[in-house]
Structure formats: structure tokens, C-alpha cells
Design an enzyme around this catalytic site. Structure first.
Site, PDB file in Angstrom:
ATOM      1  N   ARG A 164     -13.628   0.976 -12.042  1.00  0.00           N
ATOM      2  CA  ARG A 164     -14.934   0.686 -11.423  1.00  0.00           C
ATOM      3  C   ARG A 164     -15.994   1.675 -11.909  1.00  0.00           C
ATOM      4  O   ARG A 164     -17.137   1.302 -12.160  1.00  0.00           O
ATOM      5  CB  ARG A 164     -14.808   0.689  -9.900  1.00  0.00           C
ATOM      6  CG  ARG A 164     -13.918  -0.467  -9.476  1.00  0.00           C
ATOM      7  CD  ARG A 164     -13.889  -0.766  -8.007  1.00  0.00           C
ATOM      8  NE  ARG A 164     -12.895  -1.813  -7.779  1.00  0.00           N
ATOM      9  CZ  ARG A 164     -12.334  -2.102  -6.628  1.00  0.00           C
ATOM     10  NH1 ARG A 164     -12.676  -1.415  -5.553  1.00  0.00           N
ATOM     11  NH2 ARG A 164     -11.445  -3.060  -6.519  1.00  0.00           N
ATOM     12  N   GLU A 200      -0.094  -7.476   3.153  1.00  0.00           N
ATOM     13  CA  GLU A 200      -1.140  -8.137   2.350  1.00  0.00           C
ATOM     14  C   GLU A 200      -0.548  -9.015   1.246  1.00  0.00           C
ATOM     15  O   GLU A 200      -0.248  -8.523   0.156  1.00  0.00           O
ATOM     16  CB  GLU A 200      -2.076  -7.077   1.737  1.00  0.00           C
ATOM     17  CG  GLU A 200      -3.197  -7.691   0.904  1.00  0.00           C
ATOM     18  CD  GLU A 200      -4.157  -6.651   0.304  1.00  0.00           C
ATOM     19  OE1 GLU A 200      -3.924  -5.443   0.486  1.00  0.00           O
ATOM     20  OE2 GLU A 200      -5.126  -7.066  -0.350  1.00  0.00           O
ATOM     21  N   LYS A 206      -3.103  -9.105   6.240  1.00  0.00           N
ATOM     22  CA  LYS A 206      -4.326  -9.014   5.421  1.00  0.00           C
ATOM     23  C   LYS A 206      -4.258 -10.110   4.354  1.00  0.00           C
ATOM     24  O   LYS A 206      -3.722  -9.893   3.260  1.00  0.00           O
ATOM     25  CB  LYS A 206      -4.434  -7.619   4.796  1.00  0.00           C
ATOM     26  CG  LYS A 206      -5.624  -7.486   3.849  1.00  0.00           C
ATOM     27  CD  LYS A 206      -5.956  -6.038   3.531  1.00  0.00           C
ATOM     28  CE  LYS A 206      -6.994  -5.953   2.432  1.00  0.00           C
ATOM     29  NZ  LYS A 206      -7.545  -4.626   2.233  1.00  0.00           N
ATOM     30  N   SER A 258     -11.448  -9.409   0.539  1.00  0.00           N
ATOM     31  CA  SER A 258     -12.576 -10.191   0.013  1.00  0.00           C
ATOM     32  C   SER A 258     -12.229 -10.845  -1.328  1.00  0.00           C
ATOM     33  O   SER A 258     -12.822 -11.877  -1.666  1.00  0.00           O
ATOM     34  CB  SER A 258     -13.837  -9.340  -0.099  1.00  0.00           C
ATOM     35  OG  SER A 258     -13.636  -8.194  -0.894  1.00  0.00           O
ATOM     36  N   GLY A 259     -11.331 -10.251  -2.101  1.00  0.00           N
ATOM     37  CA  GLY A 259     -10.769 -10.921  -3.271  1.00  0.00           C
ATOM     38  C   GLY A 259     -11.709 -11.180  -4.441  1.00  0.00           C
ATOM     39  O   GLY A 259     -11.396 -12.003  -5.283  1.00  0.00           O
ATOM     40  N   GLY A 260     -12.867 -10.540  -4.450  1.00  0.00           N
ATOM     41  CA  GLY A 260     -13.807 -10.767  -5.552  1.00  0.00           C
ATOM     42  C   GLY A 260     -14.926 -11.739  -5.184  1.00  0.00           C
ATOM     43  O   GLY A 260     -15.740 -12.099  -6.031  1.00  0.00           O
ATOM     44  N   ARG A 289     -14.100  -4.497  -2.343  1.00  0.00           N
ATOM     45  CA  ARG A 289     -15.241  -4.784  -3.217  1.00  0.00           C
ATOM     46  C   ARG A 289     -16.452  -5.310  -2.461  1.00  0.00           C
ATOM     47  O   ARG A 289     -17.583  -4.885  -2.719  1.00  0.00           O
ATOM     48  CB  ARG A 289     -14.825  -5.787  -4.304  1.00  0.00           C
ATOM     49  CG  ARG A 289     -13.995  -5.156  -5.387  1.00  0.00           C
ATOM     50  CD  ARG A 289     -13.289  -6.194  -6.217  1.00  0.00           C
ATOM     51  NE  ARG A 289     -12.156  -6.793  -5.515  1.00  0.00           N
ATOM     52  CZ  ARG A 289     -11.352  -7.718  -6.031  1.00  0.00           C
ATOM     53  NH1 ARG A 289     -11.580  -8.176  -7.246  1.00  0.00           N
ATOM     54  NH2 ARG A 289     -10.331  -8.193  -5.351  1.00  0.00           N
TER      55      ARG A 289
HETATM   56  C1  5MM Z   1      -9.250  -1.058  -3.179  1.00  0.00           C
HETATM   57  O1  5MM Z   1      -8.399  -1.987  -3.808  1.00  0.00           O
HETATM   58  C2  5MM Z   1      -7.099  -1.953  -3.230  1.00  0.00           C
HETATM   59  C3  5MM Z   1      -6.115  -1.264  -4.046  1.00  0.00           C
HETATM   60  O2  5MM Z   1      -6.000  -1.793  -5.309  1.00  0.00           O
HETATM   61  P1  5MM Z   1      -5.158  -1.009  -6.456  1.00  0.00           P
HETATM   62  O3  5MM Z   1      -3.850  -0.608  -5.896  1.00  0.00           O
HETATM   63  O4  5MM Z   1      -5.062  -2.067  -7.512  1.00  0.00           O
HETATM   64  O5  5MM Z   1      -5.971   0.147  -6.898  1.00  0.00           O
HETATM   65  C4  5MM Z   1      -6.718  -3.404  -2.860  1.00  0.00           C
HETATM   66  O6  5MM Z   1      -5.402  -3.522  -2.429  1.00  0.00           O
HETATM   67  C5  5MM Z   1      -7.622  -3.834  -1.751  1.00  0.00           C
HETATM   68  O7  5MM Z   1      -7.343  -3.112  -0.591  1.00  0.00           O
HETATM   69  C6  5MM Z   1      -7.443  -5.312  -1.430  1.00  0.00           C
HETATM   70  O8  5MM Z   1      -7.188  -6.081  -2.556  1.00  0.00           O
HETATM   71  C7  5MM Z   1      -8.711  -5.855  -0.821  1.00  0.00           C
HETATM   72  O9  5MM Z   1      -9.761  -5.572  -1.682  1.00  0.00           O
HETATM   73  P2  5MM Z   1     -10.881  -6.665  -1.933  1.00  0.00           P
HETATM   74  O10 5MM Z   1     -11.734  -6.071  -3.021  1.00  0.00           O
HETATM   75  O11 5MM Z   1     -10.147  -7.903  -2.335  1.00  0.00           O
HETATM   76  O12 5MM Z   1     -11.610  -6.817  -0.618  1.00  0.00           O
END
Ligand code: 5MM
Length: 339
Positions: free
Chosen positions: A31, A175, A217, A259-261, A292
Site C-alpha cells: 500500500r 473470516e 467476518k 469490505s473486500g475492495g 481498505r
Molecule cells: C488489512 O488486511 C488484512 C490482512 O491482510 P494480509 O494478511 O494480506 O496483510 C485483511 O485480512 C483484512 O482484515 C480483511 O481482508 C478485510 O479487509 P478489507 O480491505 O477487505 O475490508
């Protein structure tokens, strides 16, 4: 006794929303890279300090998910992030999976690793102040996938993780993310998500996990990003609730969406639409556990520049307030102008 505590913690986590600031070092660096921010430990620490020290964050956020790096970090005046969160009324949590890896024999599919040594790691995280944990499994829709083998490998790992968390006195956030990448329809997303949930709850039952002491989640039910037929927020909210009524037991403490993008405002509006007053009461409460969708507007303002800290915190707080309003069905787009 432990289960009573777990149910209490899960209930407290659902009173507002969750901030998923658990980017692994690799994801955080990715990021930063997109925005030209230096990918160093100090910049990651600075960024997380900005997030956790946002004034009044605890009025909209009830739990924050940390990573193995950030649970050990401190603010510039030497206070641990865990302490700052607790003082703000935010429960600290910890991501404990070791990320999704290519699954042997299953091209294009992934399985999440991290069970080895987990009991000992959970003990340490609890001593560092974490009161809940998170493990993410990733399911991709594509040609001939997901396979039953991939779904079962992931849900079985989620259930074993959840059992270890409850033993350690940590509420497991479970999740199973069905990705929105691809051309699939909303109906396909609904049927895959339902299959994944059925497998997950079967495995949780087999592993003797108490459903009142977990938080689910999940993904919302969405058409693939590249599907030619996109739908409105109301359709997404209805499809999500219908799928969950068919596949998530009423005993589950709460549901906190990823949120998934999705674009930030879309994720907020869709969560809000699920709370439509015309719907009969739901068996579980619904909130957000966005990463995100809540952080992107803020990190884009920060850009690694200390002169932007106040504006960054304002943007984070604003999204947290909008999402917290959506959790109660009280969000409307006019709130976006009250920044
Ligand atoms: C912050 O992203 C979390 C950890 O990802 P990595 O292990 O790949 O670094 C991820 O698990 C996040 O908590 C969930 O996917 C929800 O994030 P979004 O962006 O989908 O809301």
C-alpha cells in the site's frame, strides 16, 4: 467461565465497529509503494500511530485488529499501541494467520497457514493485551473453482484456529472471504458463499466451537468486479441477508463485514441498506470490520507527510462515523459533506 468471558467480549466488540488495521508487513508495504511512501518499519509505525491516536475514535470503533508487528509497537512518546487503544475504549485484537499460500495440487486456489505453534502464540498475544483474534481464508471463484477440497481445507483450518482461540480466552473472528475478483454473477457469489458457510459451520460444530463466542467476518454478496451485470445497493443488501439467513446459525454472536475492495462509500451504503426498517428483525447484529474501505481515504491524504496528520485523522474519523451510522441504518449520503 471462559465462555462467559468470550460471550461478553464478543458482545462488546459488536457495540460499534471494528477497524482492521492488521496489514502484514508485505501488505502494508504494498500500500505504501502505491503511494510512494517509504517502506520502512518507522513509516509503518508512524502510520499506525496516526490511526490509533485519532481523537475520539472509540466513539465509533469498538475493536482494532493489530498485526504481529503493530501489537509490539509504541507511539513516539513510548506508550504501547495496546495501551492507547484500551484508554480509548477500543478492544485490541490480533491477526494470527500466516497468510494464504498456494494449495498443493489445486491450481489457482489458496489455503491459509498458521496452525503450527498457534497455542503458544495465542498465549503470548493474550499476555500482550489482545482479547480477540482473526484468521482469514480466501476463496476464489473461477473456471472450475472453488473446489470442495479447497473449501474444506480452509474451513477445517478456521475451525481448528477458532477452538484454540476459545481455549486461550480470545474471541475468534472467523473470516472466510469469497473474493469479488472475476466475472461471476451475484447469484454465483451467493451460492459459493452459502456452500462455504455450510462447510464452515459443520467444521466449527465438529471442533466443538461455541458459536456464541465467535464473530463471523464474511464478504457481502456481490457480483464479480468484472461481471457485466452490476446491481444496486438494495439488491446487494437483500441478497446478503437472504444468503445469511439460509447459512448462518442464529447462535453466532455477531457478523462484521469485510469490505473486500468495494469503494468506501459503497461499502457504507450497502451495510446501511441491510438495516432497512422494513425488514423483520435479524437473529444477529451486523457491523463492519473494514480495512481498505475505512483506511484508503486516510492513507491517501497522509502520503507519508507529517504535515498531513490532522487531515488524515479527520478522514479516518469521518469514515468510522459514517460506518458506525450505517451499522444502525442511520447513514445517508448527506453525511459525506459534513467532514
Ligand atoms: C488489512 O488486511 C488484512 C490482512 O491482510 P494480509 O494478511 O494480506 O496483510 C485483511 O485480512 C483484512 O482484515 C480483511 O481482508 C478485510 O479487509 P478489507 O480491505 O477487505 O475490508
Amino acid at each position: 467461565m471462559i465462555i462467559k468471558e468470550l460471550i461478553g467480549t464478543a458482545g462488546a466488540m459488536m457495540t460499534k465497529g471494528l477497524l482492521a488495521m492488521d496489514e502484514s508487513i508485505a501488505t502494508c508495504n504494498k500500500r505504501f509503494d502505491e503511494l510512494g511512501i517509504p517502506q520502512t518499519e518507522e513509516y509503518r509505525r508512524n502510520y499506525r500511530e496516526i490511526l490509533v491516536s485519532t481523537l475520539d475514535l472509540g466513539s465509533c470503533i469498538s475493536g482494532a485488529i493489530l498485526s504481529d508487528e503493530s501489537i509490539r509497537q509504541h507511539t513516539s512518546d513510548g506508550t504501547s499501541f495496546v495501551e492507547i487503544l484500551v484508554k480509548s475504549g477500543i478492544i485490541p485484537g490480533i491477526k494470527v494467520d500466516k497468510s494464504a499460500k498456494d494449495m498443493a495440487g489445486f491450481p489457482g486456489e489458496k489455503v491459509t497457514e498458521g496452525l503450527d505453534g498457534l497455542r503458544e502464540r495465542l498465549r503470548e498475544y493474550h499476555s500482550l493485551g489482545a482479547r480477540f483474534a482473526k484468521w482469514r481464508a480466501v476463496i476464489k471463484i473461477g473456471d472450475g473453482i472453488p473446489t470442495r477440497g479447497c473449501i474444506e481445507a480452509n474451513t477445517s483450518a478456521l475451525a481448528r484456529y477458532a477452538a484454540l482461540c476459545q481455549e486461550a480466552g480470545l474471541v475468534p473472528i472467523v473470516e472466510p472471504e469469497v473474493l469479488m475478483d472475476g466475472t461471476h454473477t451475484i447469484e454465483k457469489c451467493a451460492s459459493v458463499t452459502e456452500t462455504v458457510h455450510r462447510s464452515l459451520f459443520h467444521q466449527l460444530y465438529e471442533q466443538r466451537v461455541n458459536l456464541q463466542g465467535i464473530i463471523l467476518k464474511p464478504n457481502m454478496i456481490l457480483p464479480g468486479k468484472d461481471c457485466t451485470v452490476q446491481v444496486d445497493d438494495e439488491t446487494i443488501a437483500n441478497a446478503t441477508i437472504d444468503c445469511f439467513l439460509r447459512s448462518v446459525p442464529a447462535a453466532v454472536s455477531g457478523i462484521a463485514f469485510l469490505s473486500g475492495g468495494q469503494p468506501s462509500l459503497k461499502a457504507t451504503a450497502r451495510l446501511n441498506a441491510m438495516h432497512s426498517k422494513s425488514r423483520p428483525p435479524l437473529p444477529w447484529s451486523l457491523t463492519f470490520s473494514f480495512s481498505r474501505a475505512i483506511e484508503y481515504p486516510a492513507i491517501k491524504i497522509w502520503h507519508g507527510n507529517k504535515d498531513n496528520i490532522e487531515a488524515t485523522q479527520k478522514a479516518l474519523y469521518h469514515r468510522a462515523c459514517c460506518d458506525n451510522a450505517a451499522r444502525r441504518g442511520e447513514y445517508n449520503v448527506a453525511m459525506e459533506s459534513n467532514k
